[in-house]
Design an enzyme around this catalytic site. Structure first.
Site, PDB file in Angstrom:
ATOM      1  N   ASP A  47       0.841  -1.200   0.000  1.00 29.00           N
ATOM      2  CA  ASP A  47       0.000   0.000   0.000  1.00 29.00           C
ATOM      3  C   ASP A  47       0.878   1.253   0.000  1.00 29.00           C
ATOM      4  OD1 ASP A  47      -2.910   1.140   0.747  1.00 29.00           O
ATOM      5  OD2 ASP A  47      -1.378   2.301   1.807  1.00 29.00           O
ATOM      6  N   TYR A  52       3.238   9.787  -0.598  1.00 28.84           N
ATOM      7  CA  TYR A  52       4.330   9.196   0.189  1.00 28.84           C
ATOM      8  C   TYR A  52       5.684   9.407  -0.507  1.00 28.84           C
ATOM      9  CZ  TYR A  52       0.448   6.618   2.438  1.00 28.84           C
ATOM     10  OH  TYR A  52      -0.723   6.255   3.062  1.00 28.84           O
ATOM     11  N   LYS A  77      -2.789   5.821  -4.336  1.00 34.77           N
ATOM     12  CA  LYS A  77      -3.908   6.739  -4.091  1.00 34.77           C
ATOM     13  C   LYS A  77      -3.722   8.034  -4.858  1.00 34.77           C
ATOM     14  CE  LYS A  77      -3.645   4.800   0.541  1.00 34.77           C
ATOM     15  NZ  LYS A  77      -2.230   4.650   0.923  1.00 34.77           N
ATOM     16  N   HIS A 110      -7.588   9.539  -1.934  1.00 34.67           N
ATOM     17  CA  HIS A 110      -6.913   9.571  -0.625  1.00 34.67           C
ATOM     18  C   HIS A 110      -7.756  10.275   0.444  1.00 34.67           C
ATOM     19  CE1 HIS A 110      -2.596   9.294   1.090  1.00 34.67           C
ATOM     20  NE2 HIS A 110      -3.481   9.108   2.037  1.00 34.67           N
TER      21      HIS A 110
HETATM   22  P1  NDP Z   1       1.140   1.629  11.797  1.00 34.92           P
HETATM   23  O1  NDP Z   1       0.004   1.637  12.737  1.00 34.92           O
HETATM   24  O2  NDP Z   1       1.256   0.566  10.791  1.00 34.92           O
HETATM   25  O3  NDP Z   1       2.458   1.665  12.690  1.00 34.92           O
HETATM   26  C1  NDP Z   1       3.741   1.782  12.147  1.00 34.92           C
HETATM   27  C2  NDP Z   1       4.706   2.045  13.298  1.00 34.92           C
HETATM   28  O4  NDP Z   1       4.721   0.937  14.179  1.00 34.92           O
HETATM   29  C3  NDP Z   1       6.122   2.267  12.832  1.00 34.92           C
HETATM   30  O5  NDP Z   1       6.706   3.222  13.680  1.00 34.92           O
HETATM   31  C4  NDP Z   1       6.776   0.898  13.037  1.00 34.92           C
HETATM   32  O6  NDP Z   1       8.149   1.061  13.320  1.00 34.92           O
HETATM   33  C5  NDP Z   1       6.043   0.375  14.249  1.00 34.92           C
HETATM   34  N1  NDP Z   1       5.873  -1.071  14.219  1.00 34.92           N
HETATM   35  C6  NDP Z   1       5.440  -1.847  13.206  1.00 34.92           C
HETATM   36  N2  NDP Z   1       5.403  -3.142  13.569  1.00 34.92           N
HETATM   37  C7  NDP Z   1       5.835  -3.196  14.840  1.00 34.92           C
HETATM   38  C8  NDP Z   1       6.029  -4.255  15.771  1.00 34.92           C
HETATM   39  N3  NDP Z   1       5.762  -5.512  15.447  1.00 34.92           N
HETATM   40  N4  NDP Z   1       6.501  -3.938  17.005  1.00 34.92           N
HETATM   41  C9  NDP Z   1       6.776  -2.662  17.355  1.00 34.92           C
HETATM   42  N5  NDP Z   1       6.610  -1.615  16.518  1.00 34.92           N
HETATM   43  C10 NDP Z   1       6.143  -1.879  15.263  1.00 34.92           C
HETATM   44  O7  NDP Z   1       1.202   3.093  11.145  1.00 34.92           O
HETATM   45  P2  NDP Z   1       1.083   3.747   9.699  1.00 34.92           P
HETATM   46  O8  NDP Z   1       0.607   5.132   9.928  1.00 34.92           O
HETATM   47  O9  NDP Z   1       2.320   3.579   8.922  1.00 34.92           O
HETATM   48  O10 NDP Z   1      -0.109   2.948   8.970  1.00 34.92           O
HETATM   49  C11 NDP Z   1       0.083   1.810   8.166  1.00 34.92           C
HETATM   50  C12 NDP Z   1      -0.142   2.123   6.705  1.00 34.92           C
HETATM   51  O11 NDP Z   1      -1.447   2.646   6.493  1.00 34.92           O
HETATM   52  C13 NDP Z   1       0.763   3.231   6.153  1.00 34.92           C
HETATM   53  O12 NDP Z   1       2.099   2.805   5.985  1.00 34.92           O
HETATM   54  C14 NDP Z   1       0.033   3.589   4.903  1.00 34.92           C
HETATM   55  O13 NDP Z   1       0.288   2.647   3.891  1.00 34.92           O
HETATM   56  C15 NDP Z   1      -1.418   3.539   5.375  1.00 34.92           C
HETATM   57  N6  NDP Z   1      -1.908   4.858   5.810  1.00 34.92           N
HETATM   58  C16 NDP Z   1      -2.924   5.428   5.078  1.00 34.92           C
HETATM   59  C17 NDP Z   1      -3.449   6.648   5.418  1.00 34.92           C
HETATM   60  C18 NDP Z   1      -4.543   7.221   4.613  1.00 34.92           C
HETATM   61  O14 NDP Z   1      -4.868   8.414   4.798  1.00 34.92           O
HETATM   62  N7  NDP Z   1      -5.150   6.461   3.728  1.00 34.92           N
HETATM   63  C19 NDP Z   1      -2.948   7.411   6.567  1.00 34.92           C
HETATM   64  C20 NDP Z   1      -1.909   6.727   7.301  1.00 34.92           C
HETATM   65  C21 NDP Z   1      -1.435   5.493   6.923  1.00 34.92           C
HETATM   66  P3  NDP Z   1       9.287   0.297  12.441  1.00 34.92           P
HETATM   67  O15 NDP Z   1       9.123   0.766  11.024  1.00 34.92           O
HETATM   68  O16 NDP Z   1      10.554   0.763  13.072  1.00 34.92           O
HETATM   69  O17 NDP Z   1       9.048  -1.170  12.624  1.00 34.92           O
END
Ligand code: NDP
Length: 306
Positions: A47, A52, A77, A110
């Site tokens: 995704d 991004y 998006k 988006h």
């Molecule tokens: P998430 O809720 O997926 O959390 C990501 C964070 O959690 C990062 O800091 C990551 O750190 C950490 N993390 C991931 N796995 C673990 C684990 N197993 N243990 C501990 N920490 C962990 O946040 P996002 O906001 O990135 O949401 C996910 C996706 O949703 C986005 O990447 C995007 O594709 C989408 N999105 C869409 C939006 C929209 O408006 N449509 C808005 C926001 C997001 P690390 O990388 O260091 O592991």
């Protein structure tokens, strides 16, 4: 069930239950490494989004992974600044070029932008009918946004990608989407990491011998919600996908359901405050434009009840 298992969308195509989200992964080595790790370890859904600024890296990584394009469910998006009939078509073809592909599996609006989104949607319907996109959908749409779109479209959205995590599990919107056969996809399913320290989640993780992230992602799937956790860390990318070998009991599902506080990460008033701060500092950048159009569009829709 495994990483290639998915849910059938309202137009008959299948979307994997888990995908890798790549928000905040930098263009270049960082995003490429994460996507290659994910694909080599069984993920079949990625995704991304125009805003991004990492579509090129995603495209390169897909090529480099050796996984056939036909096995991958690729989502991007149309950005707020790209909305409109002609501009969506241009934006779509630009995303295809960046992603080095000749079709998308899922293309999303988006953020809703009132009437302008209807022009965007018309362009997306045409691209869908030309066979260039396998499914079209939306993101960040509340019930009133969906009602407006549904009463003004020819093809209903297959997906609504929304903020969805234990503190904000949107029961009304989720129910509405289920009734309209619109698949909910959870963005920030881990609340950007903040949900992992919730004591109730920790307790379940201890009891099931799983990580807090696995507990939340499994809860998503059992609720019928597709999930797209982001990680740039190979170990966490892999462990986040290991959620098909256990099941939460109905009672434990409910423990997480009850954590809902209707508490989004960014409140509307924070968005508006941020907007005014940026206006005062006169930094007119892409983010400002996007916030401005979202806030204005939302306000108009609410006032006109559309
Ligand atoms: P998430 O809720 O997926 O959390 C990501 C964070 O959690 C990062 O800091 C990551 O750190 C950490 N993390 C991931 N796995 C673990 C684990 N197993 N243990 C501990 N920490 C962990 O946040 P996002 O906001 O990135 O949401 C996910 C996706 O949703 C986005 O990447 C995007 O594709 C989408 N999105 C869409 C939006 C929209 O408006 N449509 C808005 C926001 C997001 P690390 O990388 O260091 O592991």
């Amino acid at each position: 069930m495994d990483l290639s298992s998915g849910v059938t969308l309202n137009n008959g195509i299948e979307m994997p239950w888990i995908g890798l989200g790549v928000f905040k992964l930098e263009e270049g080595k960082q995003v490429e490494k994460a996507v290659i790790t994910a694909l080599k370890n069984g993920y079949r859904s990625i995704d991304t989004a125009y805003v991004y600024h990492n579509e090129e890296g995603v495209g390169k990584a897909i090529k480099a992974s050796g996984v056939p394009r036909s096995e991958i469910f690729l989502t991007t998006k149309v950005g707020v600044t790209q909305q409109g009939y002609e501009s969506t078509k241009e934006a779509f073809h630009q995303s295809l070029r960046f992603l080095q592909t000749d079709y998308l599996d899922l293309y999303l609006i988006h953020w809703p932008q009132g009437k302008l989104s209807l022009d965007t949607w018309r362009a997306m319907e045409e691209l869908y009918e030309e066979g260039l996109i396998r499914a079209i959908g939306v993101s960040n749409h509340d019930i009133h946004h969906l009602e407006y779109l549904l009463s003004n479209c020819r093809i209903p959205p297959a997906v609504n990608q929304i903020e969805f995590h234990p503190l904000h599990s949107r029961p009304k919107l989720h129910k509405y989407c289920r009734e309209k056969k619109i698949q909910v996809v959870a963005w920030s399913p881990l609340m950007q990491g903040k949900a992992l320290g919730l004591p109730e989640i920790q307790a379940l993780a201890d009891r099931y011998q799983k990580t807090p992230a696995q507990i939340i992602l499994r809860w998503n799937i059992q609720k019928g919600v597709v999930t797209i956790p982001k990680s740039g860390n190979a170990k966490r990318i892999i462990s986040n996908s290991q959620v098909f070998d256990f099941e939460l009991s109905a009672r434990d599902m409910n423990v997480i359901n009850l954590l809902n506080k209707n508490s989004p990460m960014v409140l509307r008033r924070d968005r508006i405050k941020h907007l005014f701060e940026m206006l005062k500092s006169r930094k007119f950048d892409r983010k400002l434009l996007s916030l401005l159009s979202n806030a204005v569009g939302d306000r108009i829709q609410q006032t006109l009840k559309i």
